[in-house]
Scaffold this motif. Structure first.
Motif, mmCIF file in Angstrom:
data_model
loop_
_atom_site.group_PDB
_atom_site.id
_atom_site.type_symbol
_atom_site.label_atom_id
_atom_site.label_comp_id
_atom_site.label_asym_id
_atom_site.label_seq_id
_atom_site.Cartn_x
_atom_site.Cartn_y
_atom_site.Cartn_z
ATOM 1 N N GLY A 45 4.784 -7.992 15.299
ATOM 2 C CA GLY A 45 5.346 -7.027 14.372
ATOM 3 C C GLY A 45 4.389 -7.250 13.206
ATOM 4 O O GLY A 45 3.762 -8.024 12.982
ATOM 5 N N HIS A 46 4.661 -6.565 12.129
ATOM 6 C CA HIS A 46 4.109 -6.433 10.906
ATOM 7 C C HIS A 46 4.766 -7.230 9.853
ATOM 8 O O HIS A 46 5.987 -7.046 10.012
ATOM 9 N N TYR A 47 4.200 -7.997 8.888
ATOM 10 C CA TYR A 47 4.818 -8.551 7.761
ATOM 11 C C TYR A 47 5.419 -7.363 6.869
ATOM 12 O O TYR A 47 4.744 -6.297 6.606
ATOM 13 N N THR A 48 6.788 -7.654 6.317
ATOM 14 C CA THR A 48 7.204 -6.622 5.300
ATOM 15 C C THR A 48 7.132 -7.304 4.066
ATOM 16 O O THR A 48 6.564 -8.508 3.959
ATOM 17 N N VAL A 49 7.363 -6.334 2.818
ATOM 18 C CA VAL A 49 7.300 -6.886 1.657
ATOM 19 C C VAL A 49 8.205 -8.155 1.467
ATOM 20 O O VAL A 49 7.935 -9.013 0.756
ATOM 21 N N ILE A 50 9.347 -8.276 2.048
ATOM 22 C CA ILE A 50 10.190 -9.405 1.776
ATOM 23 C C ILE A 50 9.405 -10.562 2.627
ATOM 24 O O ILE A 50 9.585 -11.809 2.077
ATOM 25 N N ASP A 51 8.895 -10.440 3.396
ATOM 26 C CA ASP A 51 8.280 -11.367 4.215
ATOM 27 C C ASP A 51 7.102 -12.007 3.217
ATOM 28 O O ASP A 51 6.889 -13.263 3.237
ATOM 29 N N ASN A 52 6.269 -11.253 2.885
ATOM 30 C CA ASN A 52 5.161 -11.797 1.982
ATOM 31 C C ASN A 52 5.795 -12.384 0.699
ATOM 32 O O ASN A 52 5.019 -13.203 0.110
ATOM 33 N N ASN A 89 7.757 -15.995 2.407
ATOM 34 C CA ASN A 89 6.885 -17.017 3.118
ATOM 35 C C ASN A 89 6.418 -18.263 2.161
ATOM 36 O O ASN A 89 6.450 -19.189 2.512
#
Length: 86
Positions: free
Chosen positions: A52-59, A62
């Protein structure tokens, strides 16, 4: 160089050009009493994982998780223990 695949009691030659359908360590049952159909086995053989792709919250989070794990947890602590302790 030709290799061989053992399927049941028979030995099948795998073409040198790599066009073998699939080579299994354990061949799934595809007969009438089996769980998988022949199409199902082929779909499994062709499957490729797509992450899957990173979301804004992941960025955003992290770096926070990285900082906390690098500074608060001892290096000897296994990752599985961190997950278990929650």
């Amino acid at each position: 160089m030709t290799t061989h695949s053992i399927s049941g009691n028979k030995v099948e030659k795998i073409p040198e050009d790599g066009t073998a359908k699939h080579v299994w360590l354990w061949e799934p049952s595809v007969n009438n009493g089996g769980v998988l159909t022949a199409d199902g086995v082929e779909n499994i053989a062709r499957h490729q994982y797509v992450p899957g792709h990173y979301t804004v919250i992941d960025n955003f989070l992290n770096p926070v998780w990285l900082f906390l794990t690098e500074n608060l947890l001892p290096m000897w602590l296994a990752p599985n223990a961190v997950t278990t302790l929650g």
